[in-house]
Scaffold this motif. Structure first.
Motif, PDB file in Angstrom:
ATOM      1  N   SER A 259       6.061   6.830  -4.356  1.00 45.60           N
ATOM      2  CA  SER A 259       6.054   5.517  -5.184  1.00 45.60           C
ATOM      3  C   SER A 259       6.735   5.499  -6.649  1.00 45.60           C
ATOM      4  O   SER A 259       7.373   4.665  -7.100  1.00 45.60           O
ATOM      5  CB  SER A 259       4.591   4.992  -5.151  1.00 45.60           C
ATOM      6  OG  SER A 259       4.243   4.725  -3.792  1.00 45.60           O
TER       7      SER A 259
ATOM      8  N   GLN B  68       2.758  -0.440  -5.663  1.00 45.81           N
ATOM      9  CA  GLN B  68       1.965   0.379  -4.894  1.00 45.81           C
ATOM     10  C   GLN B  68       1.312   1.248  -6.053  1.00 45.81           C
ATOM     11  O   GLN B  68       0.168   1.927  -5.690  1.00 45.81           O
ATOM     12  CB  GLN B  68       3.043   1.418  -4.057  1.00 45.81           C
ATOM     13  CG  GLN B  68       3.920   0.656  -3.048  1.00 45.81           C
ATOM     14  CD  GLN B  68       4.724   1.576  -2.196  1.00 45.81           C
ATOM     15  OE1 GLN B  68       4.873   2.565  -2.428  1.00 45.81           O
ATOM     16  NE2 GLN B  68       5.411   1.010  -1.346  1.00 45.81           N
TER      17      GLN B  68
ATOM     18  N   PHE C 294      -2.761   1.841  -5.965  1.00 47.58           N
ATOM     19  CA  PHE C 294      -3.310   3.101  -5.985  1.00 47.58           C
ATOM     20  C   PHE C 294      -4.203   3.450  -7.471  1.00 47.58           C
ATOM     21  O   PHE C 294      -5.341   3.770  -7.067  1.00 47.58           O
ATOM     22  CB  PHE C 294      -2.336   4.245  -6.031  1.00 47.58           C
ATOM     23  CG  PHE C 294      -2.908   5.597  -6.263  1.00 47.58           C
ATOM     24  CD1 PHE C 294      -3.260   6.494  -5.069  1.00 47.58           C
ATOM     25  CD2 PHE C 294      -3.065   6.184  -7.403  1.00 47.58           C
ATOM     26  CE1 PHE C 294      -3.641   7.608  -5.246  1.00 47.58           C
ATOM     27  CE2 PHE C 294      -3.683   7.499  -7.587  1.00 47.58           C
ATOM     28  CZ  PHE C 294      -4.097   8.057  -6.681  1.00 47.58           C
TER      29      PHE C 294
ATOM     30  N   PHE D  32       0.694  -1.134   0.139  1.00 51.16           N
ATOM     31  CA  PHE D  32      -0.047   0.148  -0.004  1.00 51.16           C
ATOM     32  C   PHE D  32       1.027   1.357   0.142  1.00 51.16           C
ATOM     33  O   PHE D  32       1.732   1.215   0.957  1.00 51.16           O
ATOM     34  CB  PHE D  32      -0.877  -0.014   1.204  1.00 51.16           C
ATOM     35  CG  PHE D  32      -2.000  -1.047   1.222  1.00 51.16           C
ATOM     36  CD1 PHE D  32      -2.843  -1.141   0.428  1.00 51.16           C
ATOM     37  CD2 PHE D  32      -1.557  -2.320   1.847  1.00 51.16           C
ATOM     38  CE1 PHE D  32      -4.016  -1.946   0.279  1.00 51.16           C
ATOM     39  CE2 PHE D  32      -2.595  -3.127   1.819  1.00 51.16           C
ATOM     40  CZ  PHE D  32      -3.625  -3.243   0.876  1.00 51.16           C
ATOM     41  N   PRO D  33       0.604   2.174  -0.758  1.00 54.05           N
ATOM     42  CA  PRO D  33       1.403   3.410  -1.152  1.00 54.05           C
ATOM     43  C   PRO D  33       1.083   4.451   0.132  1.00 54.05           C
ATOM     44  O   PRO D  33      -0.363   4.338   0.626  1.00 54.05           O
ATOM     45  CB  PRO D  33       0.944   4.074  -2.444  1.00 54.05           C
ATOM     46  CG  PRO D  33      -0.473   3.477  -2.385  1.00 54.05           C
ATOM     47  CD  PRO D  33      -0.570   2.002  -1.901  1.00 54.05           C
TER      48      PRO D  33
ATOM     49  N   PHE E 267      -8.222   3.858  -7.046  1.00 54.57           N
ATOM     50  CA  PHE E 267      -8.806   5.006  -7.827  1.00 54.57           C
ATOM     51  C   PHE E 267      -9.618   4.535  -8.874  1.00 54.57           C
ATOM     52  O   PHE E 267     -11.007   5.395  -9.102  1.00 54.57           O
ATOM     53  CB  PHE E 267      -7.667   5.876  -8.454  1.00 54.57           C
ATOM     54  CG  PHE E 267      -7.972   7.200  -9.009  1.00 54.57           C
ATOM     55  CD1 PHE E 267      -7.831   8.466  -8.004  1.00 54.57           C
ATOM     56  CD2 PHE E 267      -8.566   7.432 -10.154  1.00 54.57           C
ATOM     57  CE1 PHE E 267      -8.077   9.698  -8.418  1.00 54.57           C
ATOM     58  CE2 PHE E 267      -8.844   8.592 -10.451  1.00 54.57           C
ATOM     59  CZ  PHE E 267      -8.802   9.760  -9.731  1.00 54.57           C
TER      60      PHE E 267
ATOM     61  N   ASN F  69       2.554   7.443  -0.603  1.00 60.51           N
ATOM     62  CA  ASN F  69       2.345   8.718  -1.134  1.00 60.51           C
ATOM     63  C   ASN F  69       2.890   8.549  -2.470  1.00 60.51           C
ATOM     64  O   ASN F  69       3.630   7.713  -2.722  1.00 60.51           O
ATOM     65  CB  ASN F  69       3.722   9.782  -0.593  1.00 60.51           C
ATOM     66  CG  ASN F  69       3.771  10.921  -1.535  1.00 60.51           C
ATOM     67  OD1 ASN F  69       3.888  11.190  -2.716  1.00 60.51           O
ATOM     68  ND2 ASN F  69       3.607  11.903  -0.827  1.00 60.51           N
ATOM     69  N   LEU F  70       1.821   8.926  -3.408  1.00 61.34           N
ATOM     70  CA  LEU F  70       1.995   8.413  -4.934  1.00 61.34           C
ATOM     71  C   LEU F  70       3.181   8.985  -5.459  1.00 61.34           C
ATOM     72  O   LEU F  70       3.782   8.081  -6.319  1.00 61.34           O
ATOM     73  CB  LEU F  70       0.642   8.961  -5.634  1.00 61.34           C
ATOM     74  CG  LEU F  70       0.653   8.400  -7.009  1.00 61.34           C
ATOM     75  CD1 LEU F  70       0.695   6.917  -7.416  1.00 61.34           C
ATOM     76  CD2 LEU F  70      -0.541   9.181  -7.829  1.00 61.34           C
TER      77      LEU F  70
END
Length: 472
Positions: A196, A204, A208, A189-190, A212, A192-193
């Motif tokens: 990543s 990650q 996301f 799990f990320p 999304f 911070n995009l």
């Protein structure tokens, strides 16, 4: 019906291509056999090797003017350059580095855009209903089995063991620490995009994108439509970007192969040949012990099913392109008895979520890279790798050389070197035919299984156009 003149022209072209291939193969075989010779024999071998490369270049330029033939030419030319001009081969290594850098820029935006648009476009559970979750469940089970078969084949065969990296590369490869299941789940799990993406954590990014995409699918259509158009536009742009970058693939392959031969010696070719044989052996195992039992469990008429699968499989194997076989696959499976409403969902969705041949190959290739890098992969690390491959492979189904993108992304996540991946690209054309055929067969079978699961198999009469196509 084609005219006699067009048939004669086609036959002449085929005969010319076969003759060119035979001459090139003879020249290269004799030329490589004379590598260690001295004096006149060495000169003759050099002339034959260069002549063989030129014959292949003529084939790629005038008979098969496409990217894959030029990659084959680049591989053979790289072997020749590494054998006879090792200093030039080592000096040209920057070309493969440039190619790798360009490909790495593709990974995050491509997976992000394609996975979001794919899930948002197909992930409305209210519209797809039971057929949606049944199809996705089937896809995930089969692709997971394909990954396990690929991992087992690579671990048992050990095709990359004994192929040592050059000292400067081997020294840069960190040892892989054992990963516990808690660490694996946490790492998925990320936080911070942007972080990543910057760190190349493709798993990650994929997680996301998946969340999304689901959120976008549940958003009211008027609000979601602009975002969906943006991601679809970005996805289409990244496809074009990938096409442009792939034009440099022959140079990247030639440089990587030349550098590898110059540094590691010609023994690398033995390992690649072994990997090729192992891949087709694993593919045959998957067909006989996975796809065939699935068809039997679904109580499908095997002889009739094989008749309808043979055409799309042959097209996929010959062209190494799933899209080329898609129209015929839809026609054949409708003629087999799968309703069009099921076909129109299962097969297109399968092109993103049910790539059995590609996932099998990806698992093998990643273990091969780790073996070459002399990095032991613990059970936990291989489970982590499976999860990464499972998600990363979902978003790039329509991308040329998609496996290269996924392999580089996964190698970055596992901190493995990228050089062995470019060496693999040299025989990728030979593997691509087999894995594409398995992809197409797997998706055709999936449509029949889901139709049986839905109780709709053989319940609709094929359209007249389909019946007419089957009679041609």
């Amino acid at each position: 019906m084609p005219s006699d003149n067009s048939l004669n022209t086609s036959m002449r072209s085929i005969r010319t291509e076969i003759a060119l291939w035979v001459l090139a193969a003879l020249a290269l075989t004799v030329g490589f056999a004379l590598v260690a010779a001295n004096g006149t024999a060495h000169t003759v071998g050099l002339v034959l090797r260069v002549g063989g490369v030129l014959l292949l270049a003529g084939w790629a330029a005038f008979i098969r003017p496409r990217l894959t033939p030029w990659i084959v030419v680049g591989m053979v030319a790289g072997v020749e350059l590494g054998l006879d001009a090792p200093s030039i081969a080592i000096g040209s290594h920057f070309l493969s580095n440039i190619f790798l850098r360009l490909v790495k820029t593709i990974v995050a935006p491509l997976i992000l855009a394609t996975l979001i648009s794919g899930i948002a476009g197909h992930g409305d559970l209210k519209s797809v209903g039971r057929m949606g979750w049944k199809s996705l469940l089937y896809f995930e089970v089969l692709t997971t089995i394909a990954l396990v078969v690929g991992l087992a084949a690579a671990n048992i065969s050990k095709a990359g063991v004994g192929l040592a990296l050059p000292a400067e590369l081997a020294g840069s490869v960190p040892s892989a620490a054992p990963m516990h299941w808690q660490e694996f789940l946490e790492h998925v799990f990320p936080e911070n995009l942007a972080k990543s993406i910057a760190e190349g954590q493709v798993l990650q990014v994929a997680v996301f994108a998946a969340i999304f995409g689901m959120a976008l699918a549940m958003t009211p259509r008027d609000k979601a439509e602009p975002v969906l158009r943006l991601t679809e536009g970005l996805s289409e742009t990244m496809f074009r970007f990938t096409n442009i970058v792939m034009y440099t693939a022959p140079l990247g392959v030639m440089s990587a192969m030349a550098y590898t031969i110059a540094k590691m010696g010609p023994g690398v070719l033995v390992h690649l040949g072994k990997l090729l044989l192992v891949f087709y052996g694993a593919a045959l195992f998957f067909i006989l012990f996975v796809l065939l039992p699935v068809a039997l469990l679904a109580k499908l008429p095997l002889r009739r099913l094989l008749q309808h699968l043979s055409g799309p499989a042959a097209i996929a194997f010959a062209t190494a392109t799933s899209e080329a076989a898609l129209p015929r696959a839809m026609e054949e499976m409708e003629a087999f008895g799968v309703p069009r409403r099921i076909l129109s969902f299962v097969i297109p969705a399968g092109y993103s979520f049910n790539l059995d041949g590609s996932t099998l190959y990806l698992a093998m290739a990643m273990v091969f890279v780790a073996q070459v890098a002399n990095v032991p992969l613990s059970f936990g690390t291989q489970i982590f790798m499976m999860g990464t491959l499972m998600l990363a492979s979902k978003g790039v189904a329509g991308v040329p050389r998609a496996v290269l993108v996924v392999l580089l992304a996964t190698a970055g996540t596992l901190r493995l070197p990228s050089e062995p991946i470019l060496v693999l690209l040299g025989i990728d054309a030979l593997m691509d035919m087999g894995r594409t055929a398995i992809n197409v067969v797997g998706n055709c079978l999936a449509s029949a299984v889901v139709a049986r699961w839905e109780g709709a198999l053989f319940e609709e009469i094929p359209a007249p156009a389909v019946i007419a196509a089957m009679q041609e």
